[in-house]
Design a protein around this motif. Structure first.
Motif, PDB file in Angstrom:
ATOM      1  N   ASP A  30     -44.773  -5.254  -1.473  1.00 11.24           N
ATOM      2  CA  ASP A  30     -43.490  -4.563  -1.284  1.00 11.24           C
ATOM      3  C   ASP A  30     -42.325  -5.341  -1.884  1.00 11.24           C
ATOM      4  O   ASP A  30     -42.336  -6.582  -1.922  1.00 11.24           O
ATOM      5  CB  ASP A  30     -43.217  -4.326   0.205  1.00 11.24           C
ATOM      6  CG  ASP A  30     -44.118  -3.234   0.769  1.00 11.24           C
ATOM      7  OD1 ASP A  30     -44.620  -2.432  -0.030  1.00 11.24           O
ATOM      8  OD2 ASP A  30     -44.332  -3.202   1.991  1.00 11.24           O
ATOM      9  N   TYR A  31     -41.314  -4.599  -2.296  1.00 10.77           N
ATOM     10  CA  TYR A  31     -40.107  -5.193  -2.891  1.00 10.77           C
ATOM     11  C   TYR A  31     -39.457  -6.195  -1.929  1.00 10.77           C
ATOM     12  O   TYR A  31     -39.050  -7.284  -2.333  1.00 10.77           O
ATOM     13  CB  TYR A  31     -39.120  -4.076  -3.255  1.00 10.77           C
ATOM     14  CG  TYR A  31     -37.808  -4.594  -3.802  1.00 10.77           C
ATOM     15  CD1 TYR A  31     -37.728  -5.122  -5.092  1.00 10.77           C
ATOM     16  CD2 TYR A  31     -36.649  -4.582  -3.024  1.00 10.77           C
ATOM     17  CE1 TYR A  31     -36.537  -5.607  -5.596  1.00 10.77           C
ATOM     18  CE2 TYR A  31     -35.451  -5.065  -3.521  1.00 10.77           C
ATOM     19  CZ  TYR A  31     -35.394  -5.578  -4.808  1.00 10.77           C
ATOM     20  OH  TYR A  31     -34.215  -6.068  -5.290  1.00 10.77           O
ATOM     21  N   GLU A  32     -39.389  -5.842  -0.631  1.00 13.79           N
ATOM     22  CA  GLU A  32     -38.751  -6.724   0.371  1.00 13.79           C
ATOM     23  C   GLU A  32     -39.457  -8.080   0.436  1.00 13.79           C
ATOM     24  O   GLU A  32     -38.807  -9.120   0.539  1.00 13.79           O
ATOM     25  CB  GLU A  32     -38.782  -6.081   1.772  1.00 13.79           C
ATOM     26  CG  GLU A  32     -37.856  -4.891   1.957  1.00 13.79           C
ATOM     27  CD  GLU A  32     -38.398  -3.618   1.316  1.00 13.79           C
ATOM     28  OE1 GLU A  32     -39.621  -3.567   1.036  1.00 13.79           O
ATOM     29  OE2 GLU A  32     -37.600  -2.691   1.091  1.00 13.79           O
ATOM     30  N   LEU A  33     -40.791  -8.056   0.346  1.00 14.44           N
ATOM     31  CA  LEU A  33     -41.549  -9.314   0.394  1.00 14.44           C
ATOM     32  C   LEU A  33     -41.330 -10.136  -0.869  1.00 14.44           C
ATOM     33  O   LEU A  33     -41.247 -11.365  -0.817  1.00 14.44           O
ATOM     34  CB  LEU A  33     -43.042  -9.029   0.592  1.00 14.44           C
ATOM     35  CG  LEU A  33     -43.463  -8.477   1.960  1.00 14.44           C
ATOM     36  CD1 LEU A  33     -44.962  -8.237   2.008  1.00 14.44           C
ATOM     37  CD2 LEU A  33     -43.072  -9.428   3.093  1.00 14.44           C
ATOM     38  N   ARG A  34     -41.214  -9.447  -2.005  1.00 15.53           N
ATOM     39  CA  ARG A  34     -40.954 -10.172  -3.264  1.00 15.53           C
ATOM     40  C   ARG A  34     -39.590 -10.850  -3.205  1.00 15.53           C
ATOM     41  O   ARG A  34     -39.416 -11.974  -3.696  1.00 15.53           O
ATOM     42  CB  ARG A  34     -41.048  -9.206  -4.451  1.00 15.53           C
ATOM     43  CG  ARG A  34     -42.421  -8.613  -4.664  1.00 15.53           C
ATOM     44  CD  ARG A  34     -42.662  -8.171  -6.098  1.00 15.53           C
ATOM     45  NE  ARG A  34     -41.740  -7.129  -6.540  1.00 15.53           N
ATOM     46  CZ  ARG A  34     -41.948  -5.827  -6.412  1.00 15.53           C
ATOM     47  NH1 ARG A  34     -43.049  -5.391  -5.815  1.00 15.53           N
ATOM     48  NH2 ARG A  34     -41.071  -4.951  -6.869  1.00 15.53           N
ATOM     49  N   VAL A  35     -38.632 -10.169  -2.602  1.00 10.68           N
ATOM     50  CA  VAL A  35     -37.288 -10.745  -2.444  1.00 10.68           C
ATOM     51  C   VAL A  35     -37.350 -11.978  -1.545  1.00 10.68           C
ATOM     52  O   VAL A  35     -36.729 -13.007  -1.827  1.00 10.68           O
ATOM     53  CB  VAL A  35     -36.294  -9.698  -1.877  1.00 10.68           C
ATOM     54  CG1 VAL A  35     -34.967 -10.357  -1.496  1.00 10.68           C
ATOM     55  CG2 VAL A  35     -36.047  -8.596  -2.895  1.00 10.68           C
ATOM     56  N   LYS A  36     -38.141 -11.894  -0.470  1.00  9.78           N
ATOM     57  CA  LYS A  36     -38.281 -13.026   0.470  1.00  9.78           C
ATOM     58  C   LYS A  36     -38.902 -14.242  -0.223  1.00  9.78           C
ATOM     59  O   LYS A  36     -38.485 -15.381  -0.005  1.00  9.78           O
ATOM     60  CB  LYS A  36     -39.160 -12.627   1.665  1.00  9.78           C
ATOM     61  CG  LYS A  36     -38.552 -11.563   2.572  1.00  9.78           C
ATOM     62  CD  LYS A  36     -37.748 -12.172   3.677  1.00  9.78           C
ATOM     63  CE  LYS A  36     -37.339 -11.164   4.729  1.00  9.78           C
ATOM     64  NZ  LYS A  36     -36.140 -11.596   5.457  1.00  9.78           N
ATOM     65  N   GLU A  77     -36.362 -15.772  -2.260  1.00 13.43           N
ATOM     66  CA  GLU A  77     -35.391 -16.422  -1.366  1.00 13.43           C
ATOM     67  C   GLU A  77     -35.889 -17.822  -0.979  1.00 13.43           C
ATOM     68  O   GLU A  77     -35.117 -18.791  -0.975  1.00 13.43           O
ATOM     69  CB  GLU A  77     -35.224 -15.565  -0.094  1.00 13.43           C
ATOM     70  CG  GLU A  77     -33.904 -15.793   0.635  1.00 13.43           C
ATOM     71  CD  GLU A  77     -33.799 -14.923   1.894  1.00 13.43           C
ATOM     72  OE1 GLU A  77     -33.430 -15.489   2.934  1.00 13.43           O
ATOM     73  OE2 GLU A  77     -34.108 -13.722   1.819  1.00 13.43           O
ATOM     74  N   ASN A  86     -46.446 -14.629  -5.989  1.00 10.17           N
ATOM     75  CA  ASN A  86     -46.750 -13.188  -5.992  1.00 10.17           C
ATOM     76  C   ASN A  86     -48.204 -12.930  -6.367  1.00 10.17           C
ATOM     77  O   ASN A  86     -48.901 -12.161  -5.708  1.00 10.17           O
ATOM     78  CB  ASN A  86     -45.830 -12.441  -6.975  1.00 10.17           C
ATOM     79  CG  ASN A  86     -44.479 -12.126  -6.378  1.00 10.17           C
ATOM     80  OD1 ASN A  86     -44.338 -11.210  -5.576  1.00 10.17           O
ATOM     81  ND2 ASN A  86     -43.470 -12.890  -6.753  1.00 10.17           N
ATOM     82  N   PHE A  98     -38.921 -16.008   6.805  1.00 14.39           N
ATOM     83  CA  PHE A  98     -39.808 -14.913   7.268  1.00 14.39           C
ATOM     84  C   PHE A  98     -39.769 -14.731   8.774  1.00 14.39           C
ATOM     85  O   PHE A  98     -40.738 -14.295   9.371  1.00 14.39           O
ATOM     86  CB  PHE A  98     -41.260 -15.148   6.823  1.00 14.39           C
ATOM     87  CG  PHE A  98     -41.497 -14.868   5.370  1.00 14.39           C
ATOM     88  CD1 PHE A  98     -41.749 -13.594   4.919  1.00 14.39           C
ATOM     89  CD2 PHE A  98     -41.476 -15.905   4.437  1.00 14.39           C
ATOM     90  CE1 PHE A  98     -41.979 -13.333   3.582  1.00 14.39           C
ATOM     91  CE2 PHE A  98     -41.715 -15.658   3.103  1.00 14.39           C
ATOM     92  CZ  PHE A  98     -41.967 -14.361   2.670  1.00 14.39           C
TER      93      PHE A  98
END
Length: 348
Positions: A267-273, A276, A293, A347
């Motif tokens: 998911d995009y949100e996990l890639r952002v995390k 981060e 990733n 996380f």
């Protein structure tokens, strides 16, 4: 003589190796997705680094190659074909194939550049006008594993060549105005003892993952390891037979993961995390983001799941980032723990 040729040297079963879970996981993930970029294994002497690496190669299913080809060419994947095989395919010629074990190539410390990359027979080129390529270790390692023991003692120039080939999947040899290019897609595995010197940070950063190996301290575990090894040395084929079922199960698990890999979603949100975490740790460049990733997707495939979860990321992120942190001589905290702290924060 032929009987002697058929007798292969027994290899310690991968599933019989006690402990060293970090190293085993890193090797399995690189086998599932070679694009992770290899693994650097740093640890104490006598902790089974070489044994484990040889065991993973022995565990892998056989691969189909074009017969009489110097580069273990694939029959249908263009990226893994030599120019000679490509021409045959384009001309619609008949191609005969054979099954071989996954190549496991050892790179000796004293190897020269010609031995690694291959060389062009200049005499034949000048006299007969024929480009004759003498393949090196990179050609033999295509679609296999290239193992460099004591990589921290290897000449930096050679390490650069290895890492370039591992990253691009190609090796180019330029000699006397003649140029040869061939596929060199392999899993690069380096091992070393930190007491004998560290690898330069810019070279270390090029390895996808970094596993740290420590000597087992618990007496009962040490006894188990010693017994396992003694049993293998006394009766290798009996030991291999004992672990055959576990070996077959792991082999099919790896094969399934390789097939599932292209369908795994992150998911995009996990890639952002993930990015981060890399930003908070002040990781240079974007290799850390890319490798994490890839490794998270490979681990999800290994677990037979279609979607990457936070637990998948937490399982692999330390292996992908610990060697990319800037070294502070005054820092008392271990880089792996530092990564874990930031991961837990991001996380939450």
């Amino acid at each position: 003589m032929s009987i002697l040729k058929d007798i292969t040297r027994p290899v310690f079963p991968f599933t019989a190796i006690v402990g060293q879970e970090e190293m085993k996981l890193a090797l399995i993930l690189n086998v599932i997705d070679p694009k992770i970029g290899g693994v650097m294994i740093m640890g104490d002497r006598g902790t089974g680094k070489s044994t484990t690496i040889r065991a993973i190669a022995d565990l892998l299913p056989q691969i189909e190659v074009v017969e009489d080809d110097l580069f273990n060419s694939h029959t249908s994947d263009y990226e893994l074909m030599s120019d000679y095989v490509k021409k045959k395919v384009e001309n619609g010629d008949q191609i005969s194939t054979s099954l071989i074990n996954v190549p496991m190539i050892d790179l000796p410390l004293g190897a020269t550049e010609d031995r690694v990359c291959g060389t062009i027979d200049i005499e034949k080129a000048l006299n007969d006008g024929i480009k004759t390529f003498e393949p090196g270790l990179l050609a033999k390692a295509n679609r296999g594993i290239l193992y460099v023991d004591e990589v921290n003692l290897l000449d930096d120039h050679l390490v650069d060549i290895l890492l370039d080939s591992a990253a691009s999947g190609w090796n180019t040899v330029e000699r006397e105005g003649i140029s040869i290019r061939h596929p060199a897609r392999f899993v690069l595995v380096g091992s070393g003892n930190p007491e004998e010197g560290e690898l330069r940070p810019q070279l270390l950063d090029r390895f996808g993952m970094h596993a740290e190996i420590r000597t087992v301290k618990e007496p009962s575990l040490r006894v188990k390891i010693v017994e396992q090894r003694s049993q293998f040395d006394t009766n290798p084929f009996g030991c291999i037979k004992q672990f055959q079922l576990k070996q077959d199960q792991l082999k099919s698990k790896i094969l399934n993961a390789q097939k599932l890999l292209t369908h795994v979603n992150i998911d995009y949100e996990l890639r952002v995390k993930i990015s981060e975490v890399c930003g908070a740790l002040d990781v240079d460049g974007l290799r850390g983001d890319i490798v994490t990733n890839r490794a998270a997707r490979a681990f999800a495939a290994y677990q037979q799941e279609d979607n990457v979860t936070i637990s998948h990321i937490k399982q692999v992120i330390v292996l992908c980032l610990r060697h990319r942190l800037r070294k502070d001589p005054l820092e008392t905290i271990d880089s792996g723990i530092k990564v874990e702290q930031v991961v837990n924060k991001v996380f939450q």
